[in-house]
Design an enzyme around this catalytic site. Structure first.
Site, PDB file in Angstrom:
ATOM      1  N   LYS A 170       0.838  -1.211   0.000  1.00 55.72           N
ATOM      2  CA  LYS A 170       0.000   0.000   0.000  1.00 55.72           C
ATOM      3  C   LYS A 170       0.874   1.262   0.000  1.00 55.72           C
ATOM      4  O   LYS A 170       0.518   2.282  -0.609  1.00 55.72           O
ATOM      5  CB  LYS A 170      -0.947  -0.007   1.212  1.00 55.72           C
ATOM      6  CG  LYS A 170      -1.869   1.202   1.287  1.00 55.72           C
ATOM      7  CD  LYS A 170      -2.862   1.219   0.142  1.00 55.72           C
ATOM      8  CE  LYS A 170      -3.642   2.487  -0.092  1.00 55.72           C
ATOM      9  NZ  LYS A 170      -3.946   3.393   0.961  1.00 55.72           N
ATOM     10  N   GLU A 177       0.543   6.732  -6.591  1.00 55.40           N
ATOM     11  CA  GLU A 177      -0.582   7.691  -6.590  1.00 55.40           C
ATOM     12  C   GLU A 177      -0.053   9.143  -6.606  1.00 55.40           C
ATOM     13  O   GLU A 177      -0.565   9.982  -7.345  1.00 55.40           O
ATOM     14  CB  GLU A 177      -1.399   7.413  -5.326  1.00 55.40           C
ATOM     15  CG  GLU A 177      -2.682   8.153  -5.139  1.00 55.40           C
ATOM     16  CD  GLU A 177      -3.354   7.693  -3.819  1.00 55.40           C
ATOM     17  OE1 GLU A 177      -3.847   6.552  -3.764  1.00 55.40           O
ATOM     18  OE2 GLU A 177      -3.363   8.469  -2.849  1.00 55.40           O
TER      19      GLU A 177
HETATM   20  O1  LIG Z   1      -4.585   5.794   0.986  1.00 54.15           O
HETATM   21  C1  LIG Z   1      -5.162   6.655   0.376  1.00 54.15           C
HETATM   22  C2  LIG Z   1      -5.617   6.437  -1.012  1.00 54.15           C
HETATM   23  O2  LIG Z   1      -5.037   5.333  -1.578  1.00 54.15           O
HETATM   24  C3  LIG Z   1      -5.359   7.960   1.041  1.00 54.15           C
HETATM   25  O3  LIG Z   1      -6.272   8.745   0.402  1.00 54.15           O
HETATM   26  C4  LIG Z   1      -4.027   8.539   1.229  1.00 54.15           C
HETATM   27  O4  LIG Z   1      -3.680   8.285   2.574  1.00 54.15           O
HETATM   28  C5  LIG Z   1      -3.852   9.982   1.000  1.00 54.15           C
HETATM   29  O5  LIG Z   1      -2.477  10.175   1.196  1.00 54.15           O
HETATM   30  P1  LIG Z   1      -1.831  11.595   1.212  1.00 54.15           P
HETATM   31  O6  LIG Z   1      -2.531  12.349   2.321  1.00 54.15           O
HETATM   32  O7  LIG Z   1      -0.396  11.381   1.548  1.00 54.15           O
HETATM   33  O8  LIG Z   1      -2.075  12.202  -0.129  1.00 54.15           O
END
Ligand SMILES: O=C(CO)[C@H](O)[C@H](O)COP(=O)(O)O
Length: 298
Positions: A170, A177
Site C-alpha cells: 500500500k 498515486e
Molecule cells: O490511501 C489513500 C488512497 O489510496 C489515502 O487517500 C491517502 O492516505 C492519501 O495520502 P496523502 O494524504 O499522503 O495524499
C-alpha cells in the site's frame, strides 16, 4: 461473520456499511459517540466503551480503521489485554509496514493473529467495493477470504505475503498515486497556459475514453472540471499523510532510483512552505552578484 470495527470515520463507517450490506454482524467503537446513530441506522451495534470487547465468548475479529502511527499502535496495545488467544486483529489503515511487523509480533506473543491490510479505493470503495492488499499468516487470510471477497471488487484482493507485506504494498501504491496525480496536475496546468481555449472537462473526458492514460484519477479530474470549481479559490497547498515520504525513504534505503515520486513529494513540501526562504534567498543572491531585480512581497 461477526466483526468489530474500531474507528468509525469515513473509511471505518464505509467498511461497516459494506459488511452489513453483505449480511455480516458489525459492532463498532469510536471515541466520537456522534457516529453511534449512523451505525445503528445501518444495522450495527455501537460500543460506547472499548471494554465491551471483553464480553464475547467466541473468536473475535477486530477491524482497526484508525489514523496510522501512535493511535493505531496504542489501540493494538489497549485491545491486547481484552482479547483472547485465537482472536484476530486486522489493521486496515495506512500504517507503516514496520509498525505492522511490530504489531504482528506483539499479537503473536499473546497467541493473537494479526493481518495488515492496505486498503485503496477511497470512501466510495470502502462502502461499495475496495481493493485490499493483505499481509500476515496465510491460514488467517484463508479463514477471512470470504470477508475480503465481500468487501472488495472482483480481483481486488491479494494475499501479499508475510506480516508487513500488505502495508508495504500500500505504501508503494500511494507513492505511485503521488506521481500519477502530480503528472495530471502538471499536464493540465500546461493546458491552462496553452494558446488554445480547451474545455478541460471535455479534455479529461476524452483522455478517459480509449486513451492510454484513462483512469479513475482522470475521471475525478473530469468531475472537478464539470463542477466548475473556481481554481482561484483553492490554495495550491498539498498536505501529505506519510506514505509518499515512506516510499521515498524506502528507495533511499534500498538505493533505488525514484525520481518522479520523490519530486512529487518535494512539490508537496514546497507547496506547504509559505515562507519560501529558498526562493527569496536565490532572488536576493542574483541581486547581490548581478544587480538583478527582485520582486518585493506584500
Ligand atoms: O490511501 C489513500 C488512497 O489510496 C489515502 O487517500 C491517502 O492516505 C492519501 O495520502 P496523502 O494524504 O499522503 O495524499
Amino acid at each position: 461473520m461477526d466483526i468489530t470495527i474500531i474507528g468509525l470515520g469515513k473509511m471505518g463507517m464505509g467498511i461497516a456499511e459494506n459488511l452489513l450490506s453483505h449480511h455480516h454482524q458489525v459492532a463498532g467503537f469510536d471515541i466520537d459517540p456522534s457516529v453511534a446513530e449512523r451505525l445503528t441506522k445501518l444495522g450495527g451495534i455501537y460500543y460506547s466503551d472499548i471494554e465491551q470487547l471483553k464480553k464475547r465468548d467466541k473468536q473475535q475479529i477486530i477491524w482497526l480503521m484508525l489514523p496510522a502511527g501512535d493511535l493505531t499502535n496504542q489501540m493494538v496495545e489497549n485491545i491486547l489485554s481484552l482479547l483472547d488467544a485465537g482472536d484476530i486483529v486486522i489493521d486496515a489503515g495506512n500504517a507503516h509496514y514496520q509498525d505492522s511487523k511490530n504489531n504482528y509480533e506483539r499479537c503473536q506473543a499473546k497467541g493473537i493473529h494479526f493481518l495488515d491490510v492496505g486498503t485503496s479505493g477511497g470512501v466510495a470503495g470502502a462502502q461499495k467495493g475496495a481493493c485490499m492488499m493483505v499481509g500476515g499468516d496465510k491460514e488467517i487470510f484463508d479463514q477471512l477470504e470470504p470477508v475480503f471477497a465481500d468487501l472488495c471488487v472482483e480481483k481486488g484482493v491479494i494475499y501479499s505475503g508475510p506480516a508487513g507485506s500488505g502495508h508495504y504494498l500500500k505504501m508503494i501504491h500511494n507513492g505511485i498515486e503521488y506521481g500519477m496525480m502530480q503528472s495530471i496536475g502538471e499536464g493540465f496546468n500546461l493546458l491552462h497556459h496553452s494558446p488554445y481555449a480547451y474545455e478541460m472537462s471535455e479534455v479529461a473526458q476524452v483522455f478517459n475514453h480509449g486513451s492510454v492514460i484513462r483512469s479513475w484519477l482522470m475521471e475525478l479530474t473530469e468531475n472537478i472540471y464539470r463542477e466548475r470549481v473556481d481554481m482561484q479559490e483553492i490554495a495550491g497547498v498539498i498536505p501529505s499523510s506519510g506514505e509518499g515520504k515512506w516510499t521515498v525513504e524506502e528507495a533511499l534505503r534500498l538505493n533505488v532510483n525514484l525520481p518522479v515520486i520523490t519530486q512529487s513529494l518535494m512539490t508537496r513540501f514546497a507547496s506547504e512552505d509559505y515562507d519560501k526562504i529558498s526562493e527569496k534567498l536565490v532572488a536576493l543572491l542574483r541581486n547581490q552578484f548581478g544587480g538583478h531585480d527582485f520582486i518585493k512581497g506584500e
